[in-house]
Structure formats: structure tokens, C-alpha cells
Design a protein around this motif. Structure first.
Motif, PDB file in Angstrom:
ATOM      1  N   ALA A   9       0.845  -1.062  -0.021  1.00  0.00           N
ATOM      2  CA  ALA A   9      -0.143  -0.078  -0.056  1.00  0.00           C
ATOM      3  C   ALA A   9       0.827   1.420  -0.227  1.00  0.00           C
ATOM      4  O   ALA A   9       0.491   2.040  -0.695  1.00  0.00           O
ATOM      5  CB  ALA A   9      -0.928  -0.050   1.179  1.00  0.00           C
ATOM      6  N   LEU A  10       1.903   1.433   0.836  1.00  0.00           N
ATOM      7  CA  LEU A  10       2.943   2.483   0.839  1.00  0.00           C
ATOM      8  C   LEU A  10       3.681   2.573  -0.313  1.00  0.00           C
ATOM      9  O   LEU A  10       4.179   3.867  -0.552  1.00  0.00           O
ATOM     10  CB  LEU A  10       3.791   2.071   2.199  1.00  0.00           C
ATOM     11  CG  LEU A  10       3.201   2.130   3.627  1.00  0.00           C
ATOM     12  CD1 LEU A  10       4.057   1.774   4.466  1.00  0.00           C
ATOM     13  CD2 LEU A  10       2.368   3.472   3.871  1.00  0.00           C
ATOM     14  N   VAL A  11       4.099   1.782  -1.139  1.00  0.00           N
ATOM     15  CA  VAL A  11       4.708   1.728  -2.381  1.00  0.00           C
ATOM     16  C   VAL A  11       3.865   2.736  -3.265  1.00  0.00           C
ATOM     17  O   VAL A  11       4.720   3.281  -4.309  1.00  0.00           O
ATOM     18  CB  VAL A  11       4.961   0.443  -2.943  1.00  0.00           C
ATOM     19  CG1 VAL A  11       3.856   0.099  -3.789  1.00  0.00           C
ATOM     20  CG2 VAL A  11       6.241   0.637  -3.716  1.00  0.00           C
ATOM     21  N   MET A  12       2.656   2.877  -3.261  1.00  0.00           N
ATOM     22  CA  MET A  12       2.002   4.083  -4.122  1.00  0.00           C
ATOM     23  C   MET A  12       2.072   5.191  -3.638  1.00  0.00           C
ATOM     24  O   MET A  12       1.814   6.347  -4.400  1.00  0.00           O
ATOM     25  CB  MET A  12       0.619   3.622  -3.979  1.00  0.00           C
ATOM     26  CG  MET A  12       0.161   2.109  -4.817  1.00  0.00           C
ATOM     27  SD  MET A  12       0.455   1.814  -6.328  1.00  0.00           S
ATOM     28  CE  MET A  12      -0.465   2.917  -7.127  1.00  0.00           C
ATOM     29  N   GLU A  13       2.817   5.726  -2.613  1.00  0.00           N
ATOM     30  CA  GLU A  13       2.969   6.614  -1.871  1.00  0.00           C
ATOM     31  C   GLU A  13       1.654   7.592  -1.610  1.00  0.00           C
ATOM     32  O   GLU A  13       1.398   8.866  -2.528  1.00  0.00           O
ATOM     33  CB  GLU A  13       4.005   7.658  -2.806  1.00  0.00           C
ATOM     34  CG  GLU A  13       5.417   7.040  -2.695  1.00  0.00           C
ATOM     35  CD  GLU A  13       6.620   7.757  -3.315  1.00  0.00           C
ATOM     36  OE1 GLU A  13       6.260   8.648  -4.264  1.00  0.00           O
ATOM     37  OE2 GLU A  13       7.678   7.303  -3.150  1.00  0.00           O
ATOM     38  N   PRO A  14       0.731   6.932  -1.257  1.00  0.00           N
ATOM     39  CA  PRO A  14      -0.718   7.489  -1.428  1.00  0.00           C
ATOM     40  C   PRO A  14      -0.906   8.679  -0.297  1.00  0.00           C
ATOM     41  O   PRO A  14      -0.239   8.954   0.656  1.00  0.00           O
ATOM     42  CB  PRO A  14      -1.609   6.301  -0.635  1.00  0.00           C
ATOM     43  CG  PRO A  14      -0.621   5.674   0.236  1.00  0.00           C
ATOM     44  CD  PRO A  14       0.686   5.817  -0.493  1.00  0.00           C
ATOM     45  N   PRO A  15      -1.694   9.775  -0.752  1.00  0.00           N
ATOM     46  CA  PRO A  15      -1.950  10.803   0.271  1.00  0.00           C
ATOM     47  C   PRO A  15      -2.840  10.124   1.661  1.00  0.00           C
ATOM     48  O   PRO A  15      -2.829  10.998   2.556  1.00  0.00           O
ATOM     49  CB  PRO A  15      -2.855  11.609  -0.413  1.00  0.00           C
ATOM     50  CG  PRO A  15      -3.677  10.905  -1.513  1.00  0.00           C
ATOM     51  CD  PRO A  15      -2.596   9.842  -1.838  1.00  0.00           C
ATOM     52  N   LEU A  16      -3.525   9.163   1.283  1.00  0.00           N
ATOM     53  CA  LEU A  16      -4.299   8.741   2.596  1.00  0.00           C
ATOM     54  C   LEU A  16      -4.076   6.929   2.479  1.00  0.00           C
ATOM     55  O   LEU A  16      -4.222   6.383   1.424  1.00  0.00           O
ATOM     56  CB  LEU A  16      -5.804   8.949   2.184  1.00  0.00           C
ATOM     57  CG  LEU A  16      -6.831   8.690   3.317  1.00  0.00           C
ATOM     58  CD1 LEU A  16      -6.619   9.442   4.365  1.00  0.00           C
ATOM     59  CD2 LEU A  16      -8.351   8.717   2.754  1.00  0.00           C
ATOM     60  N   LEU A  17      -4.137   6.413   3.765  1.00  0.00           N
ATOM     61  CA  LEU A  17      -3.878   5.026   4.089  1.00  0.00           C
ATOM     62  C   LEU A  17      -5.145   4.691   4.488  1.00  0.00           C
ATOM     63  O   LEU A  17      -5.657   5.204   5.669  1.00  0.00           O
ATOM     64  CB  LEU A  17      -2.806   4.666   4.630  1.00  0.00           C
ATOM     65  CG  LEU A  17      -2.493   3.312   4.911  1.00  0.00           C
ATOM     66  CD1 LEU A  17      -2.260   2.552   3.513  1.00  0.00           C
ATOM     67  CD2 LEU A  17      -1.008   3.063   5.963  1.00  0.00           C
ATOM     68  N   LEU A  18      -5.704   3.607   4.012  1.00  0.00           N
ATOM     69  CA  LEU A  18      -7.119   3.237   4.590  1.00  0.00           C
ATOM     70  C   LEU A  18      -6.871   1.571   5.021  1.00  0.00           C
ATOM     71  O   LEU A  18      -6.228   0.692   4.384  1.00  0.00           O
ATOM     72  CB  LEU A  18      -8.287   3.031   3.444  1.00  0.00           C
ATOM     73  CG  LEU A  18      -8.522   4.343   2.923  1.00  0.00           C
ATOM     74  CD1 LEU A  18      -9.555   4.100   1.604  1.00  0.00           C
ATOM     75  CD2 LEU A  18      -8.809   5.402   3.966  1.00  0.00           C
ATOM     76  N   LEU A  19      -6.983   1.354   6.182  1.00  0.00           N
ATOM     77  CA  LEU A  19      -6.832   0.120   6.938  1.00  0.00           C
ATOM     78  C   LEU A  19      -8.280  -0.481   7.616  1.00  0.00           C
ATOM     79  O   LEU A  19      -8.747   0.007   8.532  1.00  0.00           O
ATOM     80  CB  LEU A  19      -5.787   0.292   8.052  1.00  0.00           C
ATOM     81  CG  LEU A  19      -4.384   0.949   7.485  1.00  0.00           C
ATOM     82  CD1 LEU A  19      -3.517   1.151   9.044  1.00  0.00           C
ATOM     83  CD2 LEU A  19      -3.994   0.215   6.546  1.00  0.00           C
ATOM     84  N   ASP A  20      -8.597  -1.623   7.163  1.00  0.00           N
ATOM     85  CA  ASP A  20      -9.608  -2.110   7.514  1.00  0.00           C
ATOM     86  C   ASP A  20      -9.318  -3.581   8.134  1.00  0.00           C
ATOM     87  O   ASP A  20      -9.239  -4.527   7.870  1.00  0.00           O
ATOM     88  CB  ASP A  20     -10.626  -2.806   6.301  1.00  0.00           C
ATOM     89  CG  ASP A  20     -12.064  -2.950   6.606  1.00  0.00           C
ATOM     90  OD1 ASP A  20     -12.282  -2.973   7.784  1.00  0.00           O
ATOM     91  OD2 ASP A  20     -12.955  -3.325   5.604  1.00  0.00           O
ATOM     92  N   GLU A  21      -9.607  -3.351   9.855  1.00  0.00           N
ATOM     93  CA  GLU A  21      -9.256  -4.343  10.670  1.00  0.00           C
ATOM     94  C   GLU A  21      -7.912  -5.153  10.271  1.00  0.00           C
ATOM     95  O   GLU A  21      -8.182  -6.411  10.268  1.00  0.00           O
ATOM     96  CB  GLU A  21     -10.274  -5.050  10.817  1.00  0.00           C
ATOM     97  CG  GLU A  21     -11.758  -4.204  11.205  1.00  0.00           C
ATOM     98  CD  GLU A  21     -12.662  -4.676  12.080  1.00  0.00           C
ATOM     99  OE1 GLU A  21     -12.352  -5.663  12.953  1.00  0.00           O
ATOM    100  OE2 GLU A  21     -14.019  -4.939  11.896  1.00  0.00           O
ATOM    101  N   PRO A  22      -6.838  -4.794   9.902  1.00  0.00           N
ATOM    102  CA  PRO A  22      -5.900  -5.488   9.316  1.00  0.00           C
ATOM    103  C   PRO A  22      -4.998  -6.592  10.500  1.00  0.00           C
ATOM    104  O   PRO A  22      -4.346  -7.278  10.103  1.00  0.00           O
ATOM    105  CB  PRO A  22      -4.820  -4.185   8.949  1.00  0.00           C
ATOM    106  CG  PRO A  22      -5.054  -3.085   9.795  1.00  0.00           C
ATOM    107  CD  PRO A  22      -6.512  -3.133  10.139  1.00  0.00           C
ATOM    108  N   LEU A  23      -5.416  -6.268  11.582  1.00  0.00           N
ATOM    109  CA  LEU A  23      -4.784  -6.991  12.859  1.00  0.00           C
ATOM    110  C   LEU A  23      -5.765  -8.165  13.105  1.00  0.00           C
ATOM    111  O   LEU A  23      -5.317  -9.083  14.051  1.00  0.00           O
ATOM    112  CB  LEU A  23      -4.486  -6.283  13.907  1.00  0.00           C
ATOM    113  CG  LEU A  23      -3.494  -4.947  13.641  1.00  0.00           C
ATOM    114  CD1 LEU A  23      -3.204  -4.282  15.037  1.00  0.00           C
ATOM    115  CD2 LEU A  23      -2.372  -5.477  12.915  1.00  0.00           C
TER     116      LEU A  23
END
Length: 375
Positions: free
Chosen positions: A167-181
Motif C-alpha cells: 500500500a505504501l509503495v504507491m505513496e498515497p495521500p491517504l492510507l485506509l486500513l480495514d481491521e488489518p490485525l
């Protein structure tokens, strides 16, 4: 809403199943208003079915809202008024799901590079830039030494970090995390909370995180939006949401609270005195409460002090009805009249079951909530 916010969600509505004539539309989320400044970690917290994942999916472009506006970095991604709906793959946002979606036939490096290598050829970065971005992302999530390893040979925590790198490799302005743990065991979940918080702080990417776990929300967030039945009940810092709940639902869901009903007998500034069936209690409030108002008072277990009965009268009186040793703390069940209270105290001088005690309350741990807001 503040124009300086990186994320703005305004008047968001989303329904499912279509609208039948003569029936009200059933909204999964209704009139959602949220914002996050650059670098914020905003958590959507609530029980299953409250609308938190639907809200996140609307931001991501995976769901099409009925009404509202969604703006990221001054770019309108959705507007029902203006007929704008940018496709998910054109929004440039990073997203990590509960299921990490790791490609089993690829190694770690290829998994991380995949988002940069798909899509129209004219929009792909040069090979050198792809390599630099992938190496930087893997370094951030501490997977550089595993670049050539098969993704299926990674542990659960490593796969979660690989999903983050992708997800970070896209260098996004916004990171969305849906219950990743949610797929990790209890100890690894705790470890990954600190890891995620470290990564988010180090990178500085604005993050929206969905969870039903209040401990995750309190530990990681700069702000928490508590949701129930498709609506936002309260937005605030972890300390504000925990210490000054705005509704009965927030008090019950975030942490463990004793709730007692009563009537306001006096009000001054941000504090009120409430008459309950068991006695008077002083509480803070974020709402203007008039004398005579019916309220709930939320009292956190750690804000109650227990002392053996005797001496001066006038404090609340009760009896220890049960106890549990939890290492550094004791958890007590205290009977006050017909009401049972949960109280946390030190384990250094434990109180035996059946001990008559007095209760006193720290004002900062008691919050008065209007009954109308708690219904």
C-alpha cells in the motif's frame, strides 16, 4: 468543516437493497461527517454492523454512496451534487484489508512492486523508480532482508507488513486500513499496534483505521470516531472519548463504565452535581445541563476509591461483593444498595469479600450524559 483538512467526508449516506415504494430507505450509514488533518490517525470504532467498514469502502471507491461529498487533498473523489465519482483504481489511495491478499506465486519484492507494474503502461514509473520505491517501502516495514523469500513463507505479522508495504509503495495521500490485525493472535496484535503506530508516525501518512477493538483505537489514534447504527456518536481524541463520553453508547462501548441515572441538582461551568438513588455525585460534562435535567453519570472503574467503612459519614457506602486478582490491580464487584459497581484498585492491600467500604469519586473520571443523547 475545516478547509485545511486532508480528508473531508460530508453528509455521507449509503443504503443497500434499493428503495421500495412506501417504505423508508434503510441506510447503512446516514449523515456521516468526518475529517482528518495531514498526518492524523483517525480510527472508526464501533461494533459489527455499525457502518464503519461501509464508510471506509465509500472513501476507497469500493462502494458508491447515495449522497454526500468525499474530498482528499482538495481533490473531489465523490460528489452527489456534482455527479462526480472517481473509480477506485484512479483515486491513488492505499488500502489494507482483513485478508492481506498476498500473491502466493510471487516473492516479497514482486508482491510489493505489483501495484506499480499494473495499469496503463504510460502511467507506470520507470524501472529504476519502481526499484527505489519498493526498496524504500520494504525498509520501512523491516522486510528488506526477505525480499527474495516466497510470500507464503512469511509469518502472519510479516505478511501484514508486506500488505502495508504494497500500500505504501504507491505513496498515497491517504492510507485506509480495514481491521488489518484481526487475523493475528493476541500477542502479535499487541506487537503490531506499536509497529503500526511507529510506521505511521515515521512516514507521516494520513491514516483511516477501522476496528471494533477499543484497545487498538485508544492506543493508536490521534482521533476516534465512535459509530453506532450507521451514525457517528462522538469524535474526539482517545482521552476525550474515554474520559468525556458524549452518549451512553460511547460510555458503555469505550472502556468499562458504571452508569447510574439521576437528576442534576446544580450546575457550574463544566461540572454538575447529580442526585442518584444512592447519593450525590459530582461529574464533568461537555453539554449544557440545566438543573432538573435527567442524566446518566458514567464512572470509570479506576476513578473510584475504596476505603474501609468507619470514620466520617456522608460518603457512599457499600460492601465488597467479589474480587479478582489481576497482578498489579484488583478488580472488585461492589454492592451499593441494589446497584453493583465495577471498581479497579491496587493489589498491594486487597479488600476481602464482605468488607464494608466507602466509595469516593474523582470528578475527572465521572461524566454526565443527557438521557436524550443517550437514547
Amino acid at each position: 468543516m475545516d478547509s485545511n483538512k486532508l480528508l473531508k467526508v460530508e453528509g455521507l449516506y449509503k443504503s443497500y437493497g434499493g428503495h421500495q415504494k412506501g417504505r423508508e430507505r434503510n441506510y447503512a450509514v446516514a449523515d456521516i461527517n468526518l475529517s482528518a488533518a495531514s498526518g492524523d490517525f483517525l480510527t472508526l470504532l464501533g461494533p459489527s454492523g455499525c457502518g464503519k467498514s461501509t464508510t471506509l469502502r465509500c472513501i476507497a471507491g469500493l462502494e458508491s454512496p447515495d449522497l454526500g461529498t468525499i474530498t482528499v487533498a482538495d481533490r473531489v473523489l465523490f460528489s452527489s451534487d456534482n455527479g462526480i465519482s472517481v473509480r477506485a483504481n484512479q483515486r491513488g489511495l492505499g488500502m489494507v484489508f482483513q485478508s492481506y491478499g498476498i500473491w502466493p506465486h510471487m516473492d516479497v519484492y514482486k508482491n510489493a512492486a505489483f501495484p506499480l507494474q499494473v495499469g496503463e503502461k504510460k502511467n507506470r514509473p520507470p524501472a529504476k523508480q519502481i526499484r527505489e520505491r519498493v526498496e524504500r517501502a520494504l525498509e520501512v516495514v523491516q522486510l528488506s532482508d526477505f525480499a527474495g523469500r516466497s510470500a507464503t513463507a512469511l509469518s502472519g505479522g510479516q505478511q501484514q507488513r508486506l500488505a502495508l508495504a504494497r500500500a505504501l509503495v504507491m505513496e498515497p495521500p491517504l492510507l485506509l486500513l480495514d481491521e488489518p490485525l484481526s487475523n493475528l493472535d493476541a500477542k502479535l496484535r499487541t506487537d503490531m499496534r506499536f509497529e503500526l503506530k511507529r510506521l505511521q508516525h515515521e512516514i507521516g501518512v494520513t491514516t483511516v483505521y477501522v476496528t471494533h477493538d477499543q484497545s487498538e483505537a485508544l492506543a493508536m489514534s490521534t482521533n476516534i470516531a465512535v459509530m453506532s447504527n450507521g451514525k457517528v456518536e462522538q469524535v474526539g481524541s482517545p482521552r476525550e472519548v474515554y474520559g468525556s463520553p458524549a452518549a451512553e453508547f460511547v460510555a458503555r462501548f469505550v472502556g468499562s463504565a458504571n452508569l447510574v441515572s439521576g437528576t442534576v441538582t446544580s450546575a457550574s461551568g463544566d461540572g454538575v452535581t447529580v442526585k442518584t438513588p444512592d447519593g450525590l455525585i459530582t461529574a464533568s460534562t461537555t453539554t449544557d445541563l440545566a438543573v432538573g435535567a435527567d442524566v446518566f453519570v458514567s464512572v470509570r472503574p479506576e476513578s473510584v476509591t475504596l476505603t474501609p467503612a468507619g470514620g466520617e459519614r456522608g460518603e457512599w457506602e457499600g460492601v465488597v461483593d467479589g474480587s479478582a486478582y489481576l497482578g498489579m490491580t484488583m478488580e472488585y464487584r461492589v454492592k451499593v444498595g441494589d446497584t453493583e459497581w465495577n471498581v479497579s484498585g491496587s493489589s498491594e492491600s486487597p479488600l476481602a469479600d464482605g468488607t464494608p467500604i466507602r466509595l469516593s469519586f474523582a470528578k475527572h473520571g465521572c461524566a454526565a450524559v443527557p438521557m436524550a443523547a443517550a437514547s
